[in-house]
Design a protein around this motif. Sequence first.
Motif, mmCIF file in Angstrom:
data_model
loop_
_atom_site.group_PDB
_atom_site.id
_atom_site.type_symbol
_atom_site.label_atom_id
_atom_site.label_comp_id
_atom_site.label_asym_id
_atom_site.label_seq_id
_atom_site.Cartn_x
_atom_site.Cartn_y
_atom_site.Cartn_z
ATOM 1 N N PRO A 188 1.261 -1.175 0.080
ATOM 2 C CA PRO A 188 -0.339 0.507 -0.177
ATOM 3 C C PRO A 188 0.292 0.666 -0.060
ATOM 4 C CG PRO A 188 -1.237 -1.663 1.219
ATOM 5 C CD PRO A 188 0.473 -2.193 0.976
ATOM 6 N N GLY A 189 1.902 1.337 0.788
ATOM 7 C CA GLY A 189 2.894 2.584 0.861
ATOM 8 C C GLY A 189 3.730 2.815 -0.632
ATOM 9 N N PHE A 190 3.886 1.160 -1.296
ATOM 10 C CA PHE A 190 4.294 1.667 -2.847
ATOM 11 C C PHE A 190 3.461 2.533 -4.126
ATOM 12 C CE2 PHE A 190 7.577 -1.714 -1.283
ATOM 13 C CZ PHE A 190 8.939 -1.696 -2.686
ATOM 14 N N GLU A 191 2.523 2.345 -3.877
ATOM 15 C CA GLU A 191 1.131 2.520 -4.217
ATOM 16 C C GLU A 191 0.764 4.236 -4.655
ATOM 17 O OE1 GLU A 191 -0.975 1.039 -6.817
ATOM 18 O OE2 GLU A 191 -0.648 -1.313 -6.638
ATOM 19 N N GLU A 192 0.722 3.731 -3.161
ATOM 20 C CA GLU A 192 1.287 5.806 -2.215
ATOM 21 C C GLU A 192 2.187 7.103 -2.981
ATOM 22 O OE1 GLU A 192 0.812 6.544 1.693
ATOM 23 O OE2 GLU A 192 -1.304 4.897 1.814
ATOM 24 N N ALA A 193 3.536 5.805 -2.551
ATOM 25 C CA ALA A 193 4.869 6.380 -3.354
ATOM 26 C C ALA A 193 4.700 7.161 -4.428
ATOM 27 C CB ALA A 193 5.878 5.740 -2.495
ATOM 28 N N PHE A 194 4.326 5.774 -5.490
ATOM 29 C CA PHE A 194 4.679 6.441 -6.690
ATOM 30 C C PHE A 194 3.074 6.897 -7.287
ATOM 31 C CE2 PHE A 194 7.620 2.495 -5.859
ATOM 32 C CZ PHE A 194 9.321 3.804 -6.400
ATOM 33 N N GLU A 195 2.292 7.387 -6.180
ATOM 34 C CA GLU A 195 0.852 7.971 -6.570
ATOM 35 C C GLU A 195 0.028 6.957 -7.609
ATOM 36 O OE1 GLU A 195 1.917 12.003 -7.888
ATOM 37 O OE2 GLU A 195 3.461 12.530 -6.423
ATOM 38 N N GLY A 196 -0.561 5.465 -7.315
ATOM 39 C CA GLY A 196 -0.964 4.533 -8.413
ATOM 40 C C GLY A 196 -0.255 4.804 -9.419
ATOM 41 N N PHE A 197 1.149 4.688 -10.035
ATOM 42 C CA PHE A 197 1.844 4.132 -10.713
ATOM 43 C C PHE A 197 1.238 4.742 -11.932
ATOM 44 C CE2 PHE A 197 2.547 1.553 -7.592
ATOM 45 C CZ PHE A 197 4.037 1.227 -7.930
#
Length: 228
Positions: free
Chosen positions: A68-77
């Motif tokens: 979930p943090g990846f999705e946030e950090a990369f702004e939904g890819f």
Amino acid sequence: MRSFEEIEALAADRKGGQEALAALLAEHNAPKSVAELEKLGDDRWLSMFTRCVFQAGFSWKVIDQKWPGFEEAFEGFDVARLAFLPDEAFEALLKDTRIVRNGAKIKSVQDNAIFLKDLAAEHGSAAKFFARYPVTDQVGLMEILKKRGSRLGGNTGQIALRFMGKESFVLSGDVVNALIRENVIENDRMSKKNLAAIQAAFNDWSATTGRPLNEISRILAFSTGTPH
């Protein structure tokens, strides 16, 4: 080389019978149809590529927990945004505790965003390209992932295809050992000759059994290793 029915019987014997094998095969979803794959957003392909790249050589459990943090950090890819990631954004990601701060793997996200953006320009969307690519030439698709993508060679790209729902085989250690046992290949080198032989064998098994590549791949894996 044994018939695939014999290989399946070997897998069933190692896994406790035909019903047990069928239950194991049913644990994973069937491959998506071309239409279903075409509906996926290119952002989901970038997300999955990133997930598999970060999982490679690392704890899958840790990546799952942090995802979930990846999705946030990369702004939904968002592919278009990440393809033009400015230097300051990259530097910020190197310090972002929501993700695993591996510089080379973070850079691969931008490289794969560019790859997907180029596919979209060529085919209407990257999802359409992957959906329509013939499963009878998976080794060709693997070569494209290796050459045009970043860190998507070997099992990483294969696992990403499988997780996205593309009909595919995964050349795990057990699968490769089974292919050697069945004299499809002589060794575990992924040479052009061996890959061509592997694709031909999978195509033949799929045509004769009616099973998708996913199931054939898993049955091969189940037919080797320690019985349990």
